[in-house]
Design a protein around this motif. Structure first.
Motif, PDB file in Angstrom:
ATOM      1  N   GLY A  37       0.854  -1.187  -0.041  1.00 36.79           N
ATOM      2  CA  GLY A  37      -0.059  -0.112   0.137  1.00 36.79           C
ATOM      3  C   GLY A  37       0.873   1.263   0.043  1.00 36.79           C
ATOM      4  O   GLY A  37       0.621   2.141  -0.648  1.00 36.79           O
ATOM      5  N   VAL A  38       1.931   1.354   0.572  1.00 37.77           N
ATOM      6  CA  VAL A  38       2.883   2.402   0.924  1.00 37.77           C
ATOM      7  C   VAL A  38       3.574   2.664  -0.592  1.00 37.77           C
ATOM      8  O   VAL A  38       3.735   3.752  -0.924  1.00 37.77           O
ATOM      9  CB  VAL A  38       3.784   2.163   1.868  1.00 37.77           C
ATOM     10  CG1 VAL A  38       5.041   3.309   1.820  1.00 37.77           C
ATOM     11  CG2 VAL A  38       3.306   2.373   3.394  1.00 37.77           C
ATOM     12  N   ALA A  39       3.853   1.499  -0.935  1.00 34.10           N
ATOM     13  CA  ALA A  39       4.692   1.390  -2.240  1.00 34.10           C
ATOM     14  C   ALA A  39       3.834   2.018  -3.385  1.00 34.10           C
ATOM     15  O   ALA A  39       4.166   2.715  -4.263  1.00 34.10           O
ATOM     16  CB  ALA A  39       4.996   0.140  -2.925  1.00 34.10           C
ATOM     17  N   GLN A  40       2.304   1.727  -3.556  1.00 26.93           N
ATOM     18  CA  GLN A  40       1.495   2.013  -4.367  1.00 26.93           C
ATOM     19  C   GLN A  40       1.308   3.471  -4.101  1.00 26.93           C
ATOM     20  O   GLN A  40       1.135   4.153  -5.044  1.00 26.93           O
ATOM     21  CB  GLN A  40       0.198   1.174  -4.101  1.00 26.93           C
ATOM     22  CG  GLN A  40      -0.885   1.648  -5.426  1.00 26.93           C
ATOM     23  CD  GLN A  40      -2.276   1.052  -5.018  1.00 26.93           C
ATOM     24  OE1 GLN A  40      -2.543   0.190  -4.221  1.00 26.93           O
ATOM     25  NE2 GLN A  40      -3.365   1.117  -6.005  1.00 26.93           N
ATOM     26  N   SER A  41       1.109   4.024  -3.148  1.00 25.44           N
ATOM     27  CA  SER A  41       0.762   5.431  -2.744  1.00 25.44           C
ATOM     28  C   SER A  41       1.897   6.068  -3.311  1.00 25.44           C
ATOM     29  O   SER A  41       1.876   7.160  -3.905  1.00 25.44           O
ATOM     30  CB  SER A  41       0.592   5.659  -1.276  1.00 25.44           C
ATOM     31  OG  SER A  41      -0.654   5.097  -0.882  1.00 25.44           O
ATOM     32  N   ALA A  42       3.224   5.983  -2.947  1.00 24.71           N
ATOM     33  CA  ALA A  42       4.507   6.519  -3.516  1.00 24.71           C
ATOM     34  C   ALA A  42       4.361   6.545  -4.896  1.00 24.71           C
ATOM     35  O   ALA A  42       4.651   7.595  -5.689  1.00 24.71           O
ATOM     36  CB  ALA A  42       5.518   5.699  -3.044  1.00 24.71           C
ATOM     37  N   GLY A  43       4.044   5.468  -5.645  1.00 27.60           N
ATOM     38  CA  GLY A  43       3.914   5.588  -6.972  1.00 27.60           C
ATOM     39  C   GLY A  43       2.966   6.459  -7.762  1.00 27.60           C
ATOM     40  O   GLY A  43       3.378   7.129  -8.610  1.00 27.60           O
ATOM     41  N   LYS A  50       5.050  13.677 -11.862  1.00 28.91           N
ATOM     42  CA  LYS A  50       5.304  13.839 -13.279  1.00 28.91           C
ATOM     43  C   LYS A  50       4.272  14.511 -14.396  1.00 28.91           C
ATOM     44  O   LYS A  50       4.552  15.079 -15.221  1.00 28.91           O
ATOM     45  CB  LYS A  50       6.044  12.499 -13.522  1.00 28.91           C
ATOM     46  CG  LYS A  50       7.202  12.066 -13.243  1.00 28.91           C
ATOM     47  CD  LYS A  50       7.559  10.619 -13.689  1.00 28.91           C
ATOM     48  CE  LYS A  50       8.972  10.223 -12.870  1.00 28.91           C
ATOM     49  NZ  LYS A  50       9.366   8.995 -13.583  1.00 28.91           N
ATOM     50  N   ALA A  51       3.035  13.976 -13.980  1.00 32.89           N
ATOM     51  CA  ALA A  51       1.979  14.234 -14.877  1.00 32.89           C
ATOM     52  C   ALA A  51       1.727  15.826 -14.827  1.00 32.89           C
ATOM     53  O   ALA A  51       1.549  16.522 -15.741  1.00 32.89           O
ATOM     54  CB  ALA A  51       0.571  13.585 -14.529  1.00 32.89           C
TER      55      ALA A  51
END
Length: 160
Positions: A37-43, A50-51
């Motif tokens: 979940g942390v990794a997904q939020s960071a991504g 970037k967008a």
């Protein structure tokens, strides 16, 4: 008896081991799920940043492009006005030279029928347009058919 007590003790030990193993497995699953979940939020945050930067760059390029189009349009309009003014002056010079040969007086016409405000002189009020022939005064000047048609076409353009 004794055998029954030993079996009961072994069953209790096995059940505790299974409970401990199940609890450990559940803890690892929750920890892994939290890390994902942390990794997904960071991504998501990184992609969003970037967008946003990309959108800002695109907006900047669009703004510069529109400014360049506007600048070129103004430049072309100025060139067209300058060319039209030169052509009008040359026509009037030719007309005045030919009128002078015929002993018709010709005072100088305005170099451009467009006033300082960008409006055609006399546009919308043809009564204020000087139309006198001959040299009856400095406020009047002779207008050839070309000059009159030019004034009318400029007047129509300003009304459109």
């Amino acid at each position: 008896g004794k055998h029954f007590e030993e079996v009961r003790a072994k069953v209790g030990d096995v059940q505790r081991q299974q409970a401990d193993a199940t609890a450990e497995h559940q803890r690892r699953l929750e920890e892994t799920l939290m890390q994902k979940g942390v990794a997904q939020s960071a991504g998501v945050a990184e992609r969003s940043t970037k967008a946003s930067q990309h959108n800002g760059q695109v907006a900047e390029k669009v703004q510069k492009h529109q400014e360049e189009i506007q600048r070129r349009s103004e430049q072309r309009r100025e060139q067209q006005q300058t060319a039209q003014q030169k052509a009008d002056e040359l026509r009037e010079q030719i007309r005045c030279k030919s009128s002078a040969r015929g002993n018709e007086g010709c005072t100088s016409a305005p170099s451009s029928p467009i006033g300082k405000s960008g409006v055609v002189v006399g546009a919308g009020n043809t009564a204020s347009m000087p139309t006198g022939l001959g040299s009856q005064g400095s406020s009047q000047f002779c207008l050839s058919g070309v000059w009159r048609s030019l004034m009318l076409s400029l007047q129509r353009r300003s009304e459109a």
